[in-house]
Design an enzyme around this catalytic site. Structure first.
Site, PDB file in Angstrom:
ATOM      1  N   HIS A  24       8.578  10.924  -3.248  1.00 29.59           N
ATOM      2  CA  HIS A  24       9.290  11.247  -2.276  1.00 29.59           C
ATOM      3  C   HIS A  24      10.263  12.125  -2.182  1.00 29.59           C
ATOM      4  O   HIS A  24      11.426  12.003  -1.885  1.00 29.59           O
ATOM      5  CB  HIS A  24       9.592  10.038  -1.208  1.00 29.59           C
ATOM      6  CG  HIS A  24       9.850   8.891  -1.854  1.00 29.59           C
ATOM      7  ND1 HIS A  24      11.200   8.749  -2.277  1.00 29.59           N
ATOM      8  CD2 HIS A  24       9.412   7.263  -1.862  1.00 29.59           C
ATOM      9  CE1 HIS A  24      11.412   7.780  -2.720  1.00 29.59           C
ATOM     10  NE2 HIS A  24      10.498   6.782  -2.480  1.00 29.59           N
ATOM     11  N   HIS A  78       9.295  -6.515  -4.339  1.00 32.39           N
ATOM     12  CA  HIS A  78       9.540  -5.355  -3.551  1.00 32.39           C
ATOM     13  C   HIS A  78       8.219  -5.021  -2.731  1.00 32.39           C
ATOM     14  O   HIS A  78       7.261  -4.870  -3.219  1.00 32.39           O
ATOM     15  CB  HIS A  78      10.006  -4.538  -4.399  1.00 32.39           C
ATOM     16  CG  HIS A  78      10.802  -3.290  -3.694  1.00 32.39           C
ATOM     17  ND1 HIS A  78      11.134  -2.975  -2.479  1.00 32.39           N
ATOM     18  CD2 HIS A  78      10.785  -1.837  -4.284  1.00 32.39           C
ATOM     19  CE1 HIS A  78      11.435  -1.978  -2.229  1.00 32.39           C
ATOM     20  NE2 HIS A  78      10.982  -1.115  -3.179  1.00 32.39           N
ATOM     21  N   GLU A  80       7.989  -1.973  -1.350  1.00 29.74           N
ATOM     22  CA  GLU A  80       7.506  -0.628  -1.622  1.00 29.74           C
ATOM     23  C   GLU A  80       6.384  -0.552  -1.966  1.00 29.74           C
ATOM     24  O   GLU A  80       5.698  -1.301  -3.164  1.00 29.74           O
ATOM     25  CB  GLU A  80       8.518   0.035  -1.987  1.00 29.74           C
ATOM     26  CG  GLU A  80       8.337   1.893  -1.822  1.00 29.74           C
ATOM     27  CD  GLU A  80       9.802   2.578  -1.788  1.00 29.74           C
ATOM     28  OE1 GLU A  80      10.659   2.209  -2.525  1.00 29.74           O
ATOM     29  OE2 GLU A  80       9.396   3.653  -1.634  1.00 29.74           O
ATOM     30  N   ASP A  82       4.537   1.613  -4.037  1.00 26.98           N
ATOM     31  CA  ASP A  82       4.416   1.675  -5.544  1.00 26.98           C
ATOM     32  C   ASP A  82       4.126   0.400  -6.352  1.00 26.98           C
ATOM     33  O   ASP A  82       3.887   0.497  -7.328  1.00 26.98           O
ATOM     34  CB  ASP A  82       5.309   2.700  -6.276  1.00 26.98           C
ATOM     35  CG  ASP A  82       6.966   2.294  -5.723  1.00 26.98           C
ATOM     36  OD1 ASP A  82       7.143   1.592  -4.877  1.00 26.98           O
ATOM     37  OD2 ASP A  82       7.632   2.755  -6.710  1.00 26.98           O
ATOM     38  N   HIS A 144      16.629  -1.678  -3.752  1.00 27.85           N
ATOM     39  CA  HIS A 144      17.252  -0.836  -2.750  1.00 27.85           C
ATOM     40  C   HIS A 144      16.770  -0.902  -1.507  1.00 27.85           C
ATOM     41  O   HIS A 144      16.848   0.132  -0.590  1.00 27.85           O
ATOM     42  CB  HIS A 144      17.036   0.667  -3.235  1.00 27.85           C
ATOM     43  CG  HIS A 144      15.648   1.283  -3.391  1.00 27.85           C
ATOM     44  ND1 HIS A 144      15.338   2.212  -2.652  1.00 27.85           N
ATOM     45  CD2 HIS A 144      14.590   0.534  -3.757  1.00 27.85           C
ATOM     46  CE1 HIS A 144      13.846   2.310  -2.896  1.00 27.85           C
ATOM     47  NE2 HIS A 144      13.491   1.497  -3.664  1.00 27.85           N
ATOM     48  N   ASP A 163      13.042  -2.503  -9.184  1.00 32.09           N
ATOM     49  CA  ASP A 163      13.414  -1.202  -9.265  1.00 32.09           C
ATOM     50  C   ASP A 163      14.892  -0.888  -9.904  1.00 32.09           C
ATOM     51  O   ASP A 163      14.934  -0.029 -10.687  1.00 32.09           O
ATOM     52  CB  ASP A 163      13.697  -0.463  -7.753  1.00 32.09           C
ATOM     53  CG  ASP A 163      12.419   0.090  -7.149  1.00 32.09           C
ATOM     54  OD1 ASP A 163      11.727   0.643  -7.913  1.00 32.09           O
ATOM     55  OD2 ASP A 163      12.338  -0.085  -5.984  1.00 32.09           O
ATOM     56  N   TYR A 191      17.645   8.597 -11.603  1.00 32.48           N
ATOM     57  CA  TYR A 191      17.159   7.296 -10.786  1.00 32.48           C
ATOM     58  C   TYR A 191      18.210   6.875 -10.059  1.00 32.48           C
ATOM     59  O   TYR A 191      18.089   6.583  -8.727  1.00 32.48           O
ATOM     60  CB  TYR A 191      16.637   6.467 -11.845  1.00 32.48           C
ATOM     61  CG  TYR A 191      15.748   5.299 -11.252  1.00 32.48           C
ATOM     62  CD1 TYR A 191      14.374   5.398 -11.046  1.00 32.48           C
ATOM     63  CD2 TYR A 191      16.175   4.217 -10.627  1.00 32.48           C
ATOM     64  CE1 TYR A 191      13.682   4.405 -10.623  1.00 32.48           C
ATOM     65  CE2 TYR A 191      15.473   3.373 -10.515  1.00 32.48           C
ATOM     66  CZ  TYR A 191      14.301   3.354  -9.987  1.00 32.48           C
ATOM     67  OH  TYR A 191      13.507   2.364  -9.367  1.00 32.48           O
ATOM     68  N   HIS A 222       9.991   0.413 -13.192  1.00 31.22           N
ATOM     69  CA  HIS A 222       9.728   1.672 -13.634  1.00 31.22           C
ATOM     70  C   HIS A 222      10.286   2.265 -15.160  1.00 31.22           C
ATOM     71  O   HIS A 222      11.294   1.653 -15.537  1.00 31.22           O
ATOM     72  CB  HIS A 222      10.258   2.754 -12.735  1.00 31.22           C
ATOM     73  CG  HIS A 222       9.735   2.815 -11.518  1.00 31.22           C
ATOM     74  ND1 HIS A 222       8.366   3.151 -10.892  1.00 31.22           N
ATOM     75  CD2 HIS A 222      10.322   2.336 -10.212  1.00 31.22           C
ATOM     76  CE1 HIS A 222       8.499   2.928  -9.530  1.00 31.22           C
ATOM     77  NE2 HIS A 222       9.635   2.435  -9.071  1.00 31.22           N
TER      78      HIS A 222
HETATM   79 FE1  FEO Z   1      11.415   0.847  -4.077  1.00 27.63          FE
HETATM   80 FE2  FEO Z   1       9.791   1.670  -7.161  1.00 27.63          FE
HETATM   81  O1  FEO Z   1       9.943   1.317  -5.343  1.00 27.63           O
END
Ligand code: FEO
Length: 395
Positions: A24, A78, A80, A82, A144, A163, A191, A222
């Site tokens: 994004h 989380h 999100e 991903d 986040h 994250d 990041y 990640h």
């Molecule tokens: Fe906030 Fe890796 O997603």
């Protein structure tokens, strides 16, 4: 595909996104990973999942160690996508699994997936016994997203913070010492600058809560797992959360016919005369997510544009919109530019930097057409003044 055992009976079963180049708007030159972790105990636990298109990869890694239908708990640290993108698919196989998540996590997952899953909602310090081990949960709101939480396994001194502490790196290596600190610092900083930066106060609270824990391994969602450079990455997060930068200057600009560029380089000359290291980024050729990494380390940020159609060049406008959202604090700002008539760009840059509550100690520069020798000399002087201010500032 092989799972990697990171602790006895705890496996990395994530997916590697070798081709990812845009997250994004964030330029991910090195790709990324979505890390999921499988814990084999009396209960079988999957912590987080992967982006939807890497589900088969995660599943094949899980199948190497256990029948996925036997999974008892899936921790969704989380919402999100991903990390939650493969939840539906794995829950169609692990039909008896409960989904452990935060209160906001439950709301978010319900809104996103419209599914009646068996949720177990947890709050900070709640724990779930899974046999020889325990899962302890820590809500880390706005690190986040509102739903973000971390899972801690005290018996293994293992933190799974989702994250936080991540890096966008696709690699065959799974641990920090296999990749090396220099690359990791660069990617962890990028990041932080592009994802975590607006939430410094929340990061500080999370670091304080985590400081009470005995941690020897941090396995984010990640990139690679921290086991050898743990104290260094924790120290870096503390520094970034405190908005501590270095006595350096960043000049970010775009130019139409070269005048704004001449001002940028004259400012550079002045800053260097005062002994300040300077990074120059032309926004036409540098990605805004890379320039944000420079902002993270630079105490002075100078932004320039010529005037175009009563405003600034779109490259500079896009960078400022991004900067406004990421809200770095405690910087010295300076606006500069050139114009043919009108000259509105510099005023607009100045106004945006003021909304960030940066110090703006010197009057901006805005020259008509091409700066002459006298104007360039004045610009060098201003750069030097900024450089001297930098030297005096505590960082
Ligand atoms: Fe906030 Fe890796 O997603």
């Amino acid at each position: 595909m092989k799972p990697i055992e990171i602790k006895p009976k705890i496996f990395w079963v994530g997916g590697i996104d070798w081709d990812l180049r845009n997250f994004h708007g964030y330029l991910t030159q090195r790709g990324s990973t979505y890390n999921a972790y499988l814990i084999l105990d009396e209960k079988i636990v999957l912590v987080d999942t992967v982006k939807y298109y890497l589900f088969e990869e995660m599943l094949s890694r899980i199948k190497e160690v256990v029948d996925p239908s036997r999974i008892d708990y899936i921790v969704a640290n989380h919402v999100e996508m991903d990390h939650s993108g493969s939840l539906s698919k794995i829950l169609r196989i692990a039909t008896n699994a409960k989904v452990i998540t935060s209160p906001h996590g439950e709301k978010g997952l319900r809104r996103h997936f419209k599914e009646e899953w068996d949720f177990k909602v947890v709050k900070s310090s709640d724990s779930v016994n899974i046999g020889k081990r325990t899962l302890q949960f820590f809500l880390t709101p706005m690190v986040h997203w509102p739903d973000s939480m971390a899972t801690y396994v005290p018996e293994e001194k293992l933190l799974l913070p989702n994250d936080a502490f991540g890096q966008h790196i696709a690699s065959a290596e799974r641990f920090d010492d296999q990749v090396g600190w220099n690359v990791l610092y660069q990617e962890a900083a990028k990041y932080y600058a592009n994802i975590v930066l607006p939430y410094g106060e929340q990061v500080k609270k999370a670091l304080e809560a985590l400081s009470a824990l005995n941690i020897e391994m941090v396995a984010p969602s990640h990139g690679v797992i921290w086991r050898s450079h743990l104290s260094k990455i924790l120290e870096a997060y503390q520094k970034w959360a405190d908005n501590k930068s270095e006595n350096k200057a960043l000049i970010a600009y775009d130019t139409m016919w070269g005048s704004t560029e001449r001002i940028a380089y004259a400012l550079r000359d002045g800053l260097e005369r005062a002994g300040a290291p300077v990074t120059i980024r032309n926004l036409k050729t540098n990605h805004i997510s890379d320039v944000m990494t420079d902002v993270l380390s630079s105490r002075a940020v100078l932004i320039g544009s010529p005037t175009l159609n009563n405003g600034m060049l779109p490259t500079v406008g896009a960078f400022l919109a991004y900067l406004e959202g990421l809200r770095p604090k405690k910087r010295i700002g300076f606006a500069f530019g050139s114009y043919g008539w009108g000259g509105q760009a510099v005023k607009k840059i100045q106004a945006i930097l003021e909304t960030l509550k940066w110090e703006m100690p010197l009057k901006s520069i805005n020259f008509q057409y091409v700066p002459d020798e006298e104007e360039l000399a004045k610009t060098i002087k201003i750069g030097e003044e900024l450089g001297n201010l930098l030297e005096k500032k505590e960082v």
